[in-house]
Structure formats: C-alpha cells, structure tokens
Design an enzyme around this catalytic site. Structure first.
Site, PDB file in Angstrom:
ATOM      1  N   GLY A 199       0.824  -1.215   0.000  1.00 32.32           N
ATOM      2  CA  GLY A 199       0.000   0.000   0.000  1.00 32.32           C
ATOM      3  C   GLY A 199       0.849   1.251   0.000  1.00 32.32           C
ATOM      4  CB  ALA A 200       4.252   1.794  -1.043  1.00 27.61           C
ATOM      5  CG  ASN A 201      -1.018   3.459  -4.209  1.00 29.96           C
ATOM      6  OD1 ASN A 201      -1.168   2.814  -3.173  1.00 29.96           O
ATOM      7  ND2 ASN A 201      -2.033   3.810  -4.977  1.00 29.96           N
ATOM      8  CB  THR A 202      -2.065   6.705  -1.310  1.00 30.84           C
ATOM      9  OG1 THR A 202      -2.719   7.899  -0.876  1.00 30.84           O
ATOM     10  CG2 THR A 202      -2.688   5.530  -0.581  1.00 30.84           C
ATOM     11  N   GLY A 203      -0.643   7.981   1.109  1.00 32.80           N
ATOM     12  CA  GLY A 203      -0.651   8.083   2.564  1.00 32.80           C
ATOM     13  C   GLY A 203       0.665   7.751   3.239  1.00 32.80           C
ATOM     14  CB  ILE A 204       1.441   6.429   6.644  1.00 34.33           C
ATOM     15  CG1 ILE A 204       0.659   5.124   6.712  1.00 34.33           C
ATOM     16  CG2 ILE A 204       0.684   7.534   7.360  1.00 34.33           C
ATOM     17  CD1 ILE A 204       0.390   4.661   8.129  1.00 34.33           C
ATOM     18  N   GLY A 205       2.131   4.964   3.690  1.00 37.24           N
ATOM     19  CA  GLY A 205       2.972   4.011   2.968  1.00 37.24           C
ATOM     20  C   GLY A 205       3.915   4.720   2.016  1.00 37.24           C
ATOM     21  CB  SER A 234      -5.712   1.351  14.079  1.00 34.44           C
ATOM     22  OG  SER A 234      -6.567   2.355  14.596  1.00 34.44           O
ATOM     23  CE1 TYR A 257      -9.134   0.019   9.791  1.00 32.56           C
ATOM     24  CE2 TYR A 257      -9.705   1.159  11.826  1.00 32.56           C
ATOM     25  CZ  TYR A 257      -8.825   0.936  10.781  1.00 32.56           C
ATOM     26  OH  TYR A 257      -7.637   1.632  10.726  1.00 32.56           O
TER      27      TYR A 257
END
Length: 298
Positions: A27-33, A156, A181
């Site tokens: 999940g490295a294409n956005t946000g904290i990744g 989380s 979640y």
C-alpha cells in the site's frame, strides 16, 4: 498517561542509513505508505512499493524517486484481496530478490461497506489481516536468510475497541463496519505477538503500531457524522508524513534490535488492549488463519 507523556517528548529522528538493505512496503502508493517509502529510500534502501493500483503507483514511484534522489525504487502489483495475487507476488520477490531486510505490512481498508475478497473473506479482515498473514508466511524464508530483518505491521488504536469473533470471523451473521475494522486491527496486534514468539532466535523481529489519527484516503468510507467528527478533530490529527514516523521508527530504530512482539505509538512503546495481550486468543486466531488460508505454519 503514556500517550500524554509522549506528547512532551522531542520528536523522534534518526540518521540510520540503509544502503545495501531491501525494504518492501504494501500500500505504498498513497498516505503513510508512500511517506515511509520516500523516507527509507532517502536512507539509501532499495524500496519495493507493492500496490494494487498500478496507475497510481507509477505517479507515486516517480514522486518517491524525486524526493529521495534514489533510483533504486520499484513498484510491483499486489492485490491483498486475492490470495492468487499474493502468491504470484511473493514468488516474484523470492525469485527476483536476493534479500529482504524490512517488510512493512501497511496496506489496509477501513470501515468499508460489506464486501468480500476473491477468496470469500470479509474485506477488512481479508485485506488487513489474512492478506498480510499469507504474504508474511510466503516471504519468511527470505527474511530469515536476510537477518537481521524486521516485520512491521500497521495496526491502529481502534484495535482496543475490537474483539475477535472466531465463530464468525467474516461477519456473515452480522456486519458492523466499525467492529469489523477494529477486529482486523486487533488481529494485526495478535499476529505480531504470535509471530515474535515463533521467530525467537532467527534474527527476525516483529512490531505492530498505531500511526496516529492520520488524514489519509482511508477516510473515504466514513459516513456523514463520522466525517463531521473528523473535521472537528482535524487540527489534532497527523499529516501522512507525521503518521509515517512510527512505522519508520519500528523499521530502523537500533534500540528495537532486542525487542520483538510489542506495540508502538508516537515512536515509543505503548500499551495495547488486554485482548491484544491474550496469548490464547492469539493462538486460536493463528490456527484459524492457517485453516482459512490452507497453509501449515507451525
């Protein structure tokens, strides 16, 4: 009290270099990744960005290269909602990479409407837990050969509101997107705890963490009232760069060399819930995960 004390500590910073190390981030294409990818690439690591959306990934990889001045960054397709994709991805890594020093299980879905993965898992437990469980299993031999190595799983604080429904892990009898979640994030903490025990003496350590309340794309499934609350608290939330700090801390901080299985927040050890320390529950979840994924992982 711990989190209040953390507020008054100087922000964590480290000049640890990672030349010669390989890092994989889901999940490295956005946000904290993406922020973690840019930071670790800046430290000199070879960074593999594992992404579901390759179109977004192409934009992200260029940004990471530009920011880090490191060309040794690649993106590869990985859909954590499909075990076939996970197996193909892991095979490509195992065949194409000589080492893997840091695995960051970062990708996730949050409070989404009810849906199922390709393999029939409820989407949140399927992506956030089962997908990363299988991925870690398939990459473990490479991680061991590359030791010292680290496995960092983004959980989380929502884990503390969760419970594991071993009899209905896929929420088929009743679905509450918030509970599902929280269950998936508790599963991340329990997985890390179990993993650390199994990896004792291998040179591979494991950590789970709360990144903070971060303004990311994960908010897209929040309902009206939830969005309103988030808008009200937004001055107290973190940017993606701030949210990535604890992930980076768990990935590189030398002081953690002798620690494994713990839960972290604000770049420091933190207390997880009582359920997050329940070794019997952790073992039952481990066995259930293995059965559902059709793997044998002692």
């Amino acid at each position: 009290m711990q989190s209040i004390r953390n507020l008054f500590r100087a922000p964590w910073a480290s000049d640890v270099r990672l030349e010669g190390k390989t890092v994989l981030i889901t999940g490295a294409n956005t946000g904290i990744g993406k922020e973690a990818a840019a930071d670790l690439a800046t430290r000199g690591a070879r960074v593999i960005m594992a992404c579901r959306d390759m179109e977004k990934a192409q934009v992200a990889i260029q940004e990471v290269k530009d920011r880090s001045l490191n060309e040794n960054v690649v993106c590869m397709k990985l859909d954590l909602a499909d075990t076939k994709s996970i197996r193909e991805f892991a095979q490509a890594i195992n065949e194409g990479e000589s080492k893997l020093n840091i695995l960051i299980n970062n990708a996730g879905v949050m409070v989404c409407p009810y849906s199922k993965t390709v393999d029939g898992f409820e989407m949140q437990i399927g992506v956030n837990h089962m997908g990363h469980f299988l991925l870690t299993y398939l990459l473990l031999d490479l991680l061991k050969r590359s030791s010292p190595a680290r496995i960092v799983t983004v959980s989380s604080m929502a884990h503390s509101w969760g419970s594991i429904n071993l009899d209905d892990i896929n929420s088929e009898h009743a679905y509450d997107k918030n509970k599902a979640y929280a269950q998936s994030k508790l599963a991340n903490v329990l997985f890390t705890r179990s993993l650390a025990k199994r990896l004792q003496g291998t040179g591979v350590t494991a950590y789970s963490l709360h990144p903070g309340v971060v303004q990311t794309d994960l908010w897209r499934h929040l309902n009206g009232p939830q969005r309103f609350v988030m808008k009200m608290v937004s001055p107290f939330t973190k940017t993606s760069a701030q949210g990535a700090r604890t992930t980076i801390y768990c990935a590189v901080e030398p002081a953690l060399d002798q620690e494994s299985g713990g839960y972290y927040s604000d770049c420091a050890a933190a207390n997880c819930s009582a359920a997050g320390k329940d070794d019997e529950l952790a073992q039952k979840l481990w066995e259930l995960s293995c059965r559902m994924l059709n793997i044998t992982w002692e």
